[in-house]
Design an enzyme around this catalytic site. Sequence first.
Site, short mmCIF file in Angstrom:
data_model
loop_
_atom_site.label_atom_id
_atom_site.label_comp_id
_atom_site.label_asym_id
_atom_site.label_seq_id
_atom_site.Cartn_x
_atom_site.Cartn_y
_atom_site.Cartn_z
N TYR A 35 -19.76 1.43 -55.65
CA TYR A 35 -20.69 0.53 -54.95
C TYR A 35 -20.12 0.25 -53.56
CZ TYR A 35 -25.00 -2.04 -55.10
OH TYR A 35 -26.29 -2.44 -54.88
N LEU A 36 -19.85 1.35 -52.87
CA LEU A 36 -19.09 1.32 -51.62
C LEU A 36 -19.81 0.56 -50.52
CD1 LEU A 36 -17.82 5.04 -51.52
CD2 LEU A 36 -16.81 3.06 -52.68
N HIS A 40 -14.86 -0.23 -47.80
CA HIS A 40 -14.37 1.04 -48.33
C HIS A 40 -14.40 2.14 -47.26
CE1 HIS A 40 -16.10 -1.01 -52.00
NE2 HIS A 40 -14.89 -0.75 -52.43
N GLN A 64 -9.18 -3.66 -66.58
CA GLN A 64 -8.88 -4.77 -65.70
C GLN A 64 -9.95 -5.87 -65.72
OE1 GLN A 64 -8.84 -1.97 -62.30
NE2 GLN A 64 -9.78 -3.59 -61.10
N ASP A 153 -8.27 -7.98 -51.51
CA ASP A 153 -7.50 -8.17 -52.74
C ASP A 153 -6.02 -8.22 -52.39
OD1 ASP A 153 -9.72 -7.89 -54.81
OD2 ASP A 153 -9.98 -6.05 -53.66
N VAL A 179 -12.90 -6.39 -44.03
CA VAL A 179 -14.10 -6.16 -43.20
C VAL A 179 -15.12 -7.24 -43.57
CG1 VAL A 179 -15.95 -4.56 -42.60
CG2 VAL A 179 -13.64 -3.69 -43.04
N SER A 188 -17.96 -7.36 -50.19
CA SER A 188 -17.59 -7.20 -51.60
C SER A 188 -18.74 -6.56 -52.33
CB SER A 188 -17.29 -8.57 -52.22
OG SER A 188 -17.25 -8.45 -53.65
N ARG A 190 -19.54 -7.27 -55.12
CA ARG A 190 -20.15 -8.34 -55.90
C ARG A 190 -21.11 -9.20 -55.08
NH1 ARG A 190 -14.79 -8.23 -58.59
NH2 ARG A 190 -15.13 -7.75 -60.80
#
EC number: 6.3.2.1
Lengths: 297, 297
Positions: A35-36, A40, A64, A153, A179, A188, A190
Site C-alpha cells: 500500500y505504497l 516508500h 508483527q 517508525d 515524508v 502512512s 493506515r
Amino acid sequence: MIMICRTKQQLREALENKRKQKPGLTTGFVPTMGYLHEGHASLIRRSVAECDLTVLSIFVNPLQFGPNEDFDRYPRDEQRDLALAEASGADIAFLPTVEEMYPTKPLTSITVDVVTDRLCGASRPGHFDGVGVVVSKLFNLVQPQRAYFGMKDAQQVAVIRRMTDDLDMPIKIVPCDIVREPDGLALSSRNVYLSAEERSQALVLSQSLAKAKSIGETAGKTVQGLIDEVSNHIRESQLADIDYVELLAYPNLTPLAPNQLLLETPGELLLAVAVKFGRTRLIDNRILSFSEVTIDV
Amino acid sequence: MIMICRTKQQLREALENKRKQKPGLTTGFVPTMGYLHEGHASLIRRSVAECDLTVLSIFVNPLQFGPNEDFDRYPRDEQRDLALAEASGADIAFLPTVEEMYPTKPLTSITVDVVTDRLCGASRPGHFDGVGVVVSKLFNLVQPQRAYFGMKDAQQVAVIRRMTDDLDMPIKIVPCDIVREPDGLALSSRNVYLSAEERSQALVLSQSLAKAKSIGETAGKTVQGLIDEVSNHIRESQLADIDYVELLAYPNLTPLAPNQLLLETPGELLLAVAVKFGRTRLIDNRILSFSEVTIDV
C-alpha cells in the site's frame, strides 16, 4: 520493467543472475508492507540513487500484528504498488505469500532488549520480535549491502540497527526522513482508514511535534513538562485517544528523568507519539536537541 | 600457510580479497571453541574436500556458558590449534577476543523453541541462546555456503539447522559423524579434565550407547525400558553422575511416550546422554532406528 518474484527460489535465482552478470554489484533493499505511498517511493528513489540494484519487498507480516490488531484489514493494492515501485525505479519486487515466507511455524525468535522497552515495544507486545524475524529472513534472502527504512517508525529503525550491529550483519541501515502531506500529516498506509473528521483532527500530531522545539527551549522546561504540554495539545482534539507521548534518548531509546531540565540534556532526543483516532492508531515523531552539548553515540 | 585474522575487519578484508580473486568461490566454515582434536580435524578436512576456501574460527564464547560452568578453565592452546588447523588444510583462522566479538553487551537474543526444551537445553538454561547469537554473528562475518558441525553436539546441530531454516540463512548445515578414541570414548576438548580413573570409567557412555540398538530390538521393549537399561548400565560406573539419559524423535527432538514400543516407533531416534565424572560433564549420543517404517522429515 520491474521483475516480479513470488517465491524465495525465484528471488534467489533472479539475484544470482544479476550478480553473475555484474560481479561486485551493490544491492539496496526496501522492505515494505505494501500500500505504497510517497514515503516508500522516497526510500526506493534513494536506493536507486545509491545502489546498482534495488529490491523492494511487499509482505504484510502476520508475526508483527497482535491478535486484536489490523492484520486482516491492512490495506492491500498490488497493481498500484507495482506501478509506483516501477515508476520509482525498483528493479525487483518480492511478493511472497504468508505460506511462502512461513512454510512451518518458525520456532526461532529474535528479541532486542532495552530499545523495545518503551513506545510501541510496550504497547504492542511481541511486535518487534515479529519484525526481527521477518527482517532477518528478508535480509538473508536479498543479501543487500544497504537497507532503507523510514524514520516514521523510529523505534523500528533503532531496533533493526541494534540487531544488525549485535549480529554483525553486513548491511548498512539507512534511516530516511519522514515524508508528510502538505498540511503536515505523516504519510502512512493506515491514513486510508481515517474519516474526513479524523483526518482533520489527526493534524494535531504533526502540529504538536512542530511546537515542541520552541516549548522545550523555554528556560526551566523539564522532560515531563514538555511531555505534558504536548499531551495537552493533542487532547484538544476531541477524537484523539493518546496511547503514548514519550521523550527518550536517541538512538538508544533509554528513558530520561522526568524532572531533568531539557536545556541541560545533551545529545539527540526522540519525541514520539502514538494516538488513536477511532479505530486507527497513528504514530509520528521528531528528533530534537535542546542543549548545545553534543555526545558521541 | 594458514592466514590468521584477529579482528572482524581483518577477516572481512581477507575474505573480500579471496572472493575478488576468484568470483563464485565457495566457502566452508568450521566454528570451534579451540583445543582442537581429531573430531575438529575431520570437519576441516571435509570442508577442504567440498569447498574452495575453508575458514576455521576459534572462540570460547562466554554467552553460552552458565555462571557455574567452566568458561574460565576451558582449555586453550592456540599454537597447537593453529598447527593442527593448517595441517588439516584450513585457509583462514579467525581468533577474535571476547572484546572484539562483543564490543558492547549484545541486546539481541535468538531463541529456538521446542528443539531446546530437553537435553542440554533443559540442563544448561540460556546455553543455546548464546550459541544462536555467536553462530549468527560468525555466519554473518564469514558468509559461508556450508558450515560443518560435529554430531557429538547433536542438539546443537538440530538448533542451528532449525535457526538457519527459520531465518532463511543461505547456508547448508553439514552434520559430521562423531570421532572416537580407539576404545570408544567420544573425542571432546573436555576429556583433558579427566583423571585416569574417570577416563577409564567414562567408557561406560559409548559402551551403553553401543548396546542400545540390540536392547531396543528386544520384543516388548519400550522407550522408558531402554532409557532405564542404559541408565542402569551407566550407574554401574561408581564415578558416573547422570545428568540425563533421553530418547527423542530425531531431528525435531520432540518427546516420545514412555510406554511406546520401540519396534513400533517409526523414523530415527536420538539416544543422548550427559554424565558427570567428577567436575567434568561429558555428552555422547547415537542415532538409532528400530522400526522398518520410515518417515519423511
